[in-house]
Design an enzyme around this catalytic site. Sequence first.
Site, short mmCIF file in Angstrom:
data_model
loop_
_atom_site.label_atom_id
_atom_site.label_comp_id
_atom_site.label_asym_id
_atom_site.label_seq_id
_atom_site.Cartn_x
_atom_site.Cartn_y
_atom_site.Cartn_z
N HIS A 1 -8.91 8.63 10.39
CA HIS A 1 -8.58 8.14 8.70
C HIS A 1 -9.60 7.75 7.58
O HIS A 1 -10.38 6.69 8.82
CB HIS A 1 -7.73 6.66 8.63
CG HIS A 1 -7.04 6.40 7.10
ND1 HIS A 1 -7.35 6.03 6.09
CD2 HIS A 1 -5.90 7.62 6.94
CE1 HIS A 1 -6.76 6.51 5.22
NE2 HIS A 1 -5.84 6.68 5.61
N LYS B 1 -0.31 1.04 6.10
CA LYS B 1 -2.08 0.41 5.49
C LYS B 1 -2.21 -1.39 5.63
O LYS B 1 -1.66 -2.13 7.40
CB LYS B 1 -3.22 0.43 4.22
CG LYS B 1 -2.50 2.16 3.91
CD LYS B 1 -3.51 3.14 2.58
CE LYS B 1 -3.71 4.23 3.02
NZ LYS B 1 -4.48 5.54 2.58
N ASN C 1 2.03 5.03 5.99
CA ASN C 1 1.16 4.55 6.55
C ASN C 1 1.07 3.04 5.59
O ASN C 1 1.05 3.28 4.54
CB ASN C 1 -0.75 5.33 6.53
CG ASN C 1 -1.45 4.19 6.37
OD1 ASN C 1 -1.42 3.33 7.13
ND2 ASN C 1 -2.88 4.98 6.62
N GLU D 1 -6.46 15.11 4.50
CA GLU D 1 -6.38 14.41 3.29
C GLU D 1 -7.81 13.82 2.89
O GLU D 1 -8.87 13.43 2.87
CB GLU D 1 -6.07 12.34 4.47
CG GLU D 1 -4.93 12.37 4.62
CD GLU D 1 -4.60 11.27 4.94
OE1 GLU D 1 -3.58 10.69 4.57
OE2 GLU D 1 -4.89 9.91 5.40
N SER E 1 -2.03 10.51 -2.40
CA SER E 1 -1.03 10.90 -3.59
C SER E 1 0.42 11.33 -3.16
O SER E 1 0.49 11.73 -4.16
CB SER E 1 -1.97 10.77 -4.59
OG SER E 1 -3.16 9.99 -4.69
N GLU F 1 -10.20 5.27 5.86
CA GLU F 1 -10.71 4.29 5.60
C GLU F 1 -11.23 3.73 6.51
O GLU F 1 -12.52 2.99 6.32
CB GLU F 1 -9.77 3.67 4.50
CG GLU F 1 -9.18 3.94 3.64
CD GLU F 1 -7.78 3.80 3.47
OE1 GLU F 1 -6.55 3.27 4.00
OE2 GLU F 1 -7.08 4.59 1.85
N GLY G 1 -5.02 7.05 -2.52
CA GLY G 1 -4.57 6.00 -3.16
C GLY G 1 -4.79 6.59 -4.69
O GLY G 1 -5.33 5.02 -5.46
P1 PGA Z 1 -2.23 7.37 -0.46
O1 PGA Z 1 -2.92 7.08 0.62
O2 PGA Z 1 -0.63 8.05 0.05
O3 PGA Z 1 -2.21 5.83 -0.81
O4 PGA Z 1 -3.25 8.15 -1.10
C1 PGA Z 1 -2.42 8.22 1.97
C2 PGA Z 1 -3.54 7.69 3.13
O5 PGA Z 1 -4.72 7.03 3.25
O6 PGA Z 1 -3.05 8.30 4.78
#
Ligand code: PGA
Length: 231
Positions: free
Chosen positions: A88, A8, A6, A157, A193, A90, A163
């Site tokens: 997601h 982002k 992803n 998640e 992560s 976010e 993140g």
């Molecule tokens: P990350 O994000 O690996 O940076 O923690 C995962 C995600 O949001 O899909």
Amino acid sequence: MILAANFKMNHTRLSTKEYLRRLDAFLEEKKPKSDIYLFPPVSALDSFETKVNIGVQNAYPAQKGSFTGEIGLEQLEEFDIKNIIIGHSERRHILGENQEFITQKFKFFKDKGFKIFYCIGETLEVREGGKELIKKYLGLQLEGIDLSYKNLVIAYEPVWAIGTGKSATSEDIEEILEFLSKKSDAPLLYGGSVKPSNIKEIVSVSNCSGALIGTASWDVNSFCEMIELTN
Ligand code: PGA
């Protein structure tokens, strides 16, 4: 196994092209067993000739229309996109998408036959409330979602792990994936992560069919390393 990157709000059209060139060369050489997905920003979409399954991180549930700043099915069809991330964290927590709107998106893209990477995950506050509260919260995020949809992939998640560099423990992941496996036969991914140093342990958790990777996927060498480590 499913490994999904992803991006982002990272990478440009040019850098995505170069990333795919290097990833494809790696896949051609190593021929890994995993299914590889890449979710670049929409501005990087193109008619790629690639072995990688390309998807979008978001889209509006309509063919086309007056939805300023959004893209719909018409824009996805131009590039033959058939994979989408919905729910997601976010988008839920930063962009304010509620379960009703997420459900609407799910129904629309399910009707169009998309492979849907449906994301759920608890906040730190919920986490501190204990396991039963986590399951209740995740249950609410599954409300209105057809858990028997054949093109469904569920990504667990935890918000506090995204993140932050701090992934959930194998025991925590196992308990939640077991809970989810009783609700759906869909492949279950973990995200939050995931990186070269922990991916092997994470994907070996029972019921785990792969990972949705943000930060550690942005560098092509790191993503290739994770594909190799889990092959
Ligand atoms: P990350 O994000 O690996 O940076 O923690 C995962 C995600 O949001 O899909």
